[in-house]
Design a protein around this motif. Structure first.
Motif, PDB file in Angstrom:
ATOM      1  N   MET A  47       0.450   9.776   2.022  1.00 56.99           N
ATOM      2  CA  MET A  47      -0.286   8.427   1.421  1.00 56.99           C
ATOM      3  C   MET A  47      -1.694   8.966   0.840  1.00 56.99           C
ATOM      4  SD  MET A  47       0.895   5.202   3.436  1.00 56.99           S
ATOM      5  CE  MET A  47       0.360   5.945   5.204  1.00 56.99           C
ATOM      6  N   ASN A  72       2.439   5.689  -1.548  1.00 55.13           N
ATOM      7  CA  ASN A  72       1.945   4.375  -0.895  1.00 55.13           C
ATOM      8  C   ASN A  72       2.895   3.259  -0.812  1.00 55.13           C
ATOM      9  OD1 ASN A  72      -0.545   5.945  -0.557  1.00 55.13           O
ATOM     10  ND2 ASN A  72      -1.612   5.000  -1.860  1.00 55.13           N
ATOM     11  N   LYS A  77       1.758   0.551   1.411  1.00 51.55           N
ATOM     12  CA  LYS A  77       0.450   0.561   1.433  1.00 51.55           C
ATOM     13  C   LYS A  77      -0.083  -0.322   0.148  1.00 51.55           C
ATOM     14  CE  LYS A  77      -3.604   3.762   1.462  1.00 51.55           C
ATOM     15  NZ  LYS A  77      -4.391   2.947   2.402  1.00 51.55           N
TER      16      LYS A  77
END
Lengths: 142, 263
Positions: A47, A72, A77
């Motif tokens: 990430m 991500n 995220k």
């Protein structure tokens, strides 16, 4: 009753100095531990934070940006959403050139649609989308 | 009080009369008691000071021992973490647990991405969850290889096009790596290296179609960006790696002279 002057114990003074030194040592090893822990706590190691993606853009490392966006999104995220849009734009621009070169009209139009949508959602990163146009889509055109 | 001998005025703590010098018997008991109290006080004070001194030292030693223990724990963990093998093993275990927890979602996502021919999506999903280690996803083995090869070629072409320089990599080096992925497709992706035949379930149905489409996608990328002819594109899969690398680099230099001159 007599009052005696309180004498400073030299052993206590020495122990205090040792404690102060150990506080510094604890800070140093504690900070290293914190950085190691917070890196691992970030979940998947692939990430990327916004500042890392911004650094990729500074170096023209769009391949890393694209991989970071995928990682991500896989890990849920969302605070780097605008960078994800730019990554999608870059991948679509790359594929647009491929499909256009192969004469695949439907696929070309699909990539154009992705590019148009991504450009609307990437906020202030459109300047990098312009750079992508120059680097990838127009690559090789004289 | 008065002196019993001379009648002079006496204070309670006068042991002798300041006027006649004789003993003040009336205050003797008081004075003796006071001396006893003073002695007891002095002894107690010494005991307390000694105890305080000991407690101060002991307390600080305990604090130091605790701090040394905490530092030892931090240093131990940091040294364990500094060993790359430990880090890798720790992350692999953590990734394995994460994959186990999300396996249903992963499988559904994998099926969707395979259907939609999301080559980069599958490659990154595979990398994120180390899916090659899972026995229940062995049927996707060739799909993963194809997606990884696609990403490898994609990344090298993007880096060539954007002029990103990493660790001194040149475009010639990247052309060589693209040639490696292409000329070794049959060996690594189709599975000759692992004795995978055309009848293998890993190349059956949707998996086989995905691998075939992925190969076409890789061929299209290389053909368009290096301006290969259809014949060259068809032949590149069975060329020698060095031959294809030279061809790609030669095309790169001829079509992008301004960029290649800047390397």
């Amino acid at each position: 009753m007599s009052k005696t002057k309180k004498k400073t114990d030299p052993v206590v003074v020495l122990l205090d100095l040792v404690i102060i030194a150990l506080i510094f040592v604890m800070l140093i090893v504690g900070i290293e531990f914190y950085f190691n822990f917070s890196y691992e706590k970030r979940g998947g190691t692939f990430m990327q934070e916004a500042k890392e993606m911004a650094f990729d853009l500074e170096r023209n490392n769009y391949a890393s940006l694209i991989q970071g966006a995928y990682m991500n999104k896989i890990n849920g995220k969302t605070d780097t959403a605008q960078y994800h849009e730019l990554a999608e734009y870059t991948e679509a621009a790359f594929l647009y050139k491929v499909y256009e070169g192969k004469g695949k009209a439907a696929e070309t139009a699909a990539q154009k649609e992705i590019m148009d949508r991504a450009r609307q959602n990437m906020g202030s990163l459109t300047i990098f989308a312009d750079r992508v146009d120059g680097l990838i889509r127009d690559f090789g055109k004289k | 009080m008065k002196c019993q001998y001379c009648g002079g005025n006496l204070q309670l703590d006068n042991e002798v009369c300041p006027f006649c010098g004789r003993e003040n018997t009336k205050a003797k008991k008081y004075i003796d008691t006071k001396k006893g109290y003073q002695k007891e006080f002095d002894e107690t004070e010494k005991k307390v000071q000694k105890k305080v001194k000991l407690n101060a030292r002991t307390g600080r030693l305990l604090v130091i021992a605790l701090m040394v223990l905490i530092i030892a724990v931090f240093v131990g963990i940091n040294r364990w973490y500094d060993d790359a093998e430990n880090r890798i093993h720790y992350r692999q275990e953590k990734t394995k647990q994460l994959a186990e927890k999300n396996i249903q979602h992963i499988t559904e996502t994998l099926q969707e991405m395979e259907k939609n021919r999301e080559y980069l999506g599958i490659s990154n999903l595979y990398l994120n969850y180390l899916l090659s280690r899972r026995d229940d996803l062995q049927e996707y083995g060739r799909v993963f290889s194809a997606a990884n090869s696609y990403e490898s070629v994609f990344e090298y072409i993007v880096n060539i096009a954007t002029g990103f320089g990493y660790n001194g990599e040149t475009s010639e080096y990247r052309c060589g790596n693209i040639a490696h992925s292409v000329t070794n497709w049959n060996w690594y992706v189709s599975g000759e290296a692992r004795g995978v035949s055309d009848n293998d379930p890993r190349l059956a149905g949707e998996h086989g179609a995905f691998v075939a489409d992925c190969k076409v996608a890789v061929g299209d990328m290389v053909q368009v960006y290096f301006k290969l002819t259809d014949e060259e594109t068809a032949a590149m899969w069975t060329m020698e790696q060095t031959e294809l690398a030279a061809l790609l680099y030669e095309r790169y230099q001829s079509y992008y002279p301004e960029v290649s001159a800047n390397e």
